[in-house]
Design a protein around this motif. Sequence first.
Motif, PDB file in Angstrom:
ATOM      1  N   TRP A 195       4.730   8.126   2.061  1.00 22.18           N
ATOM      2  CA  TRP A 195       3.440   8.757   2.377  1.00 22.18           C
ATOM      3  C   TRP A 195       3.323  10.106   1.666  1.00 22.18           C
ATOM      4  CZ3 TRP A 195       2.808  13.233   5.489  1.00 22.18           C
ATOM      5  CH2 TRP A 195       1.479  13.552   5.776  1.00 22.18           C
ATOM      6  N   MET A 196       4.396  10.906   1.709  1.00 18.65           N
ATOM      7  CA  MET A 196       4.369  12.209   1.028  1.00 18.65           C
ATOM      8  C   MET A 196       4.182  12.030  -0.480  1.00 18.65           C
ATOM      9  SD  MET A 196       7.395  14.203   3.183  1.00 18.65           S
ATOM     10  CE  MET A 196       8.318  14.406   1.719  1.00 18.65           C
ATOM     11  N   ASN A 197       4.908  11.114  -1.076  1.00 15.55           N
ATOM     12  CA  ASN A 197       4.801  10.906  -2.517  1.00 15.55           C
ATOM     13  C   ASN A 197       3.455  10.311  -2.917  1.00 15.55           C
ATOM     14  OD1 ASN A 197       7.319  12.001  -3.120  1.00 15.55           O
ATOM     15  ND2 ASN A 197       8.348  10.066  -2.714  1.00 15.55           N
ATOM     16  N   HIS A 198       2.893   9.503  -2.043  1.00 12.84           N
ATOM     17  CA  HIS A 198       1.560   8.949  -2.286  1.00 12.84           C
ATOM     18  C   HIS A 198       0.549  10.091  -2.388  1.00 12.84           C
ATOM     19  CE1 HIS A 198      -2.200   6.799  -1.182  1.00 12.84           C
ATOM     20  NE2 HIS A 198      -1.627   5.784  -1.834  1.00 12.84           N
ATOM     21  N   HIS A 199       0.655  11.051  -1.479  1.00 11.03           N
ATOM     22  CA  HIS A 199      -0.252  12.199  -1.536  1.00 11.03           C
ATOM     23  C   HIS A 199      -0.035  13.028  -2.790  1.00 11.03           C
ATOM     24  CE1 HIS A 199      -2.743  12.104   2.023  1.00 11.03           C
ATOM     25  NE2 HIS A 199      -1.722  11.555   2.653  1.00 11.03           N
ATOM     26  N   THR A 200       1.199  13.128  -3.238  1.00 10.35           N
ATOM     27  CA  THR A 200       1.468  13.861  -4.472  1.00 10.35           C
ATOM     28  C   THR A 200       0.773  13.195  -5.650  1.00 10.35           C
ATOM     29  OG1 THR A 200       3.595  14.639  -3.643  1.00 10.35           O
ATOM     30  CG2 THR A 200       3.281  14.705  -6.019  1.00 10.35           C
ATOM     31  N   ILE A 201       0.838  11.880  -5.724  1.00  8.91           N
ATOM     32  CA  ILE A 201       0.169  11.176  -6.818  1.00  8.91           C
ATOM     33  C   ILE A 201      -1.335  11.430  -6.768  1.00  8.91           C
ATOM     34  CG2 ILE A 201      -0.479   8.887  -7.695  1.00  8.91           C
ATOM     35  CD1 ILE A 201       2.363   7.954  -7.034  1.00  8.91           C
ATOM     36  N   PHE A 202      -1.932  11.293  -5.591  1.00  5.75           N
ATOM     37  CA  PHE A 202      -3.383  11.447  -5.498  1.00  5.75           C
ATOM     38  C   PHE A 202      -3.840  12.902  -5.639  1.00  5.75           C
ATOM     39  CE2 PHE A 202      -3.269   7.078  -4.359  1.00  5.75           C
ATOM     40  CZ  PHE A 202      -4.504   6.589  -4.775  1.00  5.75           C
ATOM     41  N   ALA A 203      -2.946  13.835  -5.457  1.00  3.46           N
ATOM     42  CA  ALA A 203      -3.302  15.238  -5.675  1.00  3.46           C
ATOM     43  C   ALA A 203      -3.511  15.542  -7.156  1.00  3.46           C
ATOM     44  CB  ALA A 203      -2.213  16.148  -5.098  1.00  3.46           C
ATOM     45  N   HIS A 204      -3.104  14.643  -8.018  1.00  7.79           N
ATOM     46  CA  HIS A 204      -3.256  14.830  -9.461  1.00  7.79           C
ATOM     47  C   HIS A 204      -4.634  14.423  -9.965  1.00  7.79           C
ATOM     48  CE1 HIS A 204       0.772  15.996 -10.856  1.00  7.79           C
ATOM     49  NE2 HIS A 204       1.210  15.319  -9.814  1.00  7.79           N
ATOM     50  N   ILE A 205      -5.424  13.765  -9.135  1.00  6.98           N
ATOM     51  CA  ILE A 205      -6.726  13.273  -9.587  1.00  6.98           C
ATOM     52  C   ILE A 205      -7.815  13.648  -8.589  1.00  6.98           C
ATOM     53  CG2 ILE A 205      -5.799  11.412 -11.000  1.00  6.98           C
ATOM     54  CD1 ILE A 205      -6.322   9.471  -8.691  1.00  6.98           C
ATOM     55  N   LYS A 206      -9.067  13.598  -9.066  1.00 11.30           N
ATOM     56  CA  LYS A 206     -10.212  13.923  -8.211  1.00 11.30           C
ATOM     57  C   LYS A 206     -11.041  12.704  -7.841  1.00 11.30           C
ATOM     58  CE  LYS A 206     -10.684  18.575 -10.006  1.00 11.30           C
ATOM     59  NZ  LYS A 206     -11.468  19.493 -10.802  1.00 11.30           N
ATOM     60  N   ARG A 207     -10.930  11.659  -8.636  1.00  8.51           N
ATOM     61  CA  ARG A 207     -11.704  10.445  -8.350  1.00  8.51           C
ATOM     62  C   ARG A 207     -10.870   9.226  -8.723  1.00  8.51           C
ATOM     63  NH1 ARG A 207     -14.212  13.437 -12.066  1.00  8.51           N
ATOM     64  NH2 ARG A 207     -14.025  12.741 -14.213  1.00  8.51           N
ATOM     65  N   VAL A 208     -11.308   8.082  -8.234  1.00  8.70           N
ATOM     66  CA  VAL A 208     -10.601   6.832  -8.491  1.00  8.70           C
ATOM     67  C   VAL A 208     -11.538   5.839  -9.158  1.00  8.70           C
ATOM     68  CG1 VAL A 208      -8.967   7.132  -6.590  1.00  8.70           C
ATOM     69  CG2 VAL A 208     -11.102   5.900  -6.197  1.00  8.70           C
ATOM     70  N   ASP A 209     -10.957   4.909  -9.893  1.00  6.61           N
ATOM     71  CA  ASP A 209     -11.714   3.803 -10.455  1.00  6.61           C
ATOM     72  C   ASP A 209     -11.166   2.503  -9.861  1.00  6.61           C
ATOM     73  OD1 ASP A 209      -9.292   3.509 -11.781  1.00  6.61           O
ATOM     74  OD2 ASP A 209     -10.093   3.927 -13.771  1.00  6.61           O
ATOM     75  N   ARG A 210     -11.719   1.396 -10.281  1.00 10.99           N
ATOM     76  CA  ARG A 210     -11.305   0.110  -9.690  1.00 10.99           C
ATOM     77  C   ARG A 210      -9.821  -0.186  -9.923  1.00 10.99           C
ATOM     78  NH1 ARG A 210     -14.315  -3.058  -6.984  1.00 10.99           N
ATOM     79  NH2 ARG A 210     -13.817  -5.239  -6.661  1.00 10.99           N
ATOM     80  N   PRO A 211      -9.267   0.053 -11.117  1.00 10.88           N
ATOM     81  CA  PRO A 211      -7.829  -0.202 -11.280  1.00 10.88           C
ATOM     82  C   PRO A 211      -6.956   0.630 -10.327  1.00 10.88           C
ATOM     83  CG  PRO A 211      -8.867  -0.080 -13.427  1.00 10.88           C
ATOM     84  CD  PRO A 211      -9.901   0.335 -12.419  1.00 10.88           C
ATOM     85  N   VAL A 212      -7.332   1.864 -10.043  1.00 10.01           N
ATOM     86  CA  VAL A 212      -6.565   2.662  -9.084  1.00 10.01           C
ATOM     87  C   VAL A 212      -6.643   2.021  -7.706  1.00 10.01           C
ATOM     88  CG1 VAL A 212      -6.448   4.867  -7.851  1.00 10.01           C
ATOM     89  CG2 VAL A 212      -6.739   4.855 -10.319  1.00 10.01           C
ATOM     90  N   LEU A 213      -7.823   1.548  -7.332  1.00  6.05           N
ATOM     91  CA  LEU A 213      -7.976   0.891  -6.029  1.00  6.05           C
ATOM     92  C   LEU A 213      -7.098  -0.359  -5.940  1.00  6.05           C
ATOM     93  CD1 LEU A 213     -11.844   1.158  -5.537  1.00  6.05           C
ATOM     94  CD2 LEU A 213     -10.083   2.503  -4.393  1.00  6.05           C
ATOM     95  N   VAL A 214      -7.077  -1.157  -7.006  1.00  4.30           N
ATOM     96  CA  VAL A 214      -6.276  -2.381  -7.006  1.00  4.30           C
ATOM     97  C   VAL A 214      -4.784  -2.036  -6.955  1.00  4.30           C
ATOM     98  CG1 VAL A 214      -5.623  -4.400  -8.386  1.00  4.30           C
ATOM     99  CG2 VAL A 214      -8.037  -3.770  -8.158  1.00  4.30           C
ATOM    100  N   LEU A 215      -4.338  -1.094  -7.788  1.00  6.15           N
ATOM    101  CA  LEU A 215      -2.928  -0.696  -7.785  1.00  6.15           C
ATOM    102  C   LEU A 215      -2.520  -0.132  -6.424  1.00  6.15           C
ATOM    103  CD1 LEU A 215      -2.740   0.919 -11.322  1.00  6.15           C
ATOM    104  CD2 LEU A 215      -1.540  -1.147 -10.573  1.00  6.15           C
ATOM    105  N   ASN A 216      -3.412   0.643  -5.829  1.00  3.67           N
ATOM    106  CA  ASN A 216      -3.114   1.211  -4.514  1.00  3.67           C
ATOM    107  C   ASN A 216      -3.019   0.112  -3.450  1.00  3.67           C
ATOM    108  OD1 ASN A 216      -2.766   3.705  -2.889  1.00  3.67           O
ATOM    109  ND2 ASN A 216      -4.617   2.962  -1.878  1.00  3.67           N
ATOM    110  N   LEU A 217      -3.914  -0.874  -3.500  1.00 10.21           N
ATOM    111  CA  LEU A 217      -3.845  -1.983  -2.548  1.00 10.21           C
ATOM    112  C   LEU A 217      -2.547  -2.772  -2.694  1.00 10.21           C
ATOM    113  CD1 LEU A 217      -7.437  -3.502  -2.387  1.00 10.21           C
ATOM    114  CD2 LEU A 217      -6.144  -2.444  -0.537  1.00 10.21           C
ATOM    115  N   LEU A 218      -2.123  -2.997  -3.935  1.00  9.79           N
ATOM    116  CA  LEU A 218      -0.869  -3.715  -4.147  1.00  9.79           C
ATOM    117  C   LEU A 218       0.314  -2.915  -3.602  1.00  9.79           C
ATOM    118  CD1 LEU A 218      -1.492  -5.163  -7.718  1.00  9.79           C
ATOM    119  CD2 LEU A 218      -1.514  -6.398  -5.539  1.00  9.79           C
ATOM    120  N   LEU A 219       0.271  -1.612  -3.788  1.00 14.11           N
ATOM    121  CA  LEU A 219       1.316  -0.751  -3.229  1.00 14.11           C
ATOM    122  C   LEU A 219       1.320  -0.836  -1.702  1.00 14.11           C
ATOM    123  CD1 LEU A 219       3.442   1.527  -3.374  1.00 14.11           C
ATOM    124  CD2 LEU A 219       1.544   3.135  -3.482  1.00 14.11           C
TER     125      LEU A 219
END
Length: 194
Positions: free
Chosen positions: A54-78
């Motif tokens: 959970w902590m590392n997930h937040h670190t990854i998302f702190a690097h970006i401001k918006r998401v696209d469909r591939p990020v949503l798909v990769l996140n769902l698979l994770l």
Amino acid sequence: MDTRRVEAFSDGVFAVAITVLVFNLLGIKLGELAHAWSSYFAYVVSFLTIGIMWMNHHTIFAHIKRVDRPVLVLNLLLLLGVVAIPFPTALVAGHLTKSGGAAAAVSYGLVMILISIGFAGLWIYVVRHAERLGGQAQPEALGPSIPRFAGGLLGYVAGTVIAAVGLPVVALIIYGVLAVYYLFEHLPAPAERA
């Protein structure tokens, strides 16, 4: 879409996965407390693992401001892997020192391998598409982080192999050590978001 909705959804999945872990402990009777060490051990390893993910997930998302469909798909698979953690945890808790312990520890390792691949894939995508995602991560940040991800992935593979040869307790110890490994920062610090 900005990252807030994805992070909120992901937080909910992490919260459910970490909460479900305690269900394995609810059936332990007072007279069984001393003999239920494998249940506690599996619970602690999985709780730490999910919390650190959970902590590392937040670190990854702190690097970006918006998401696209591939990020949503990769996140769902994770998250598919994360929400599955209580199942092999229950197997390990019930079979670690009995028949089936090796198979239980192998199933745990396989889930962790898939999650490690998911985290690496998400991070690589975020870095390679940082500009489009409103991020500031530079491609040169990817190089030093990949061996760190690979180290954990190789550790999970080693733990799974060790479990497969009949040493499930040793494998669970390795999985616990890997949770501690991922506790330390393996990604560059994100730039401050507005």
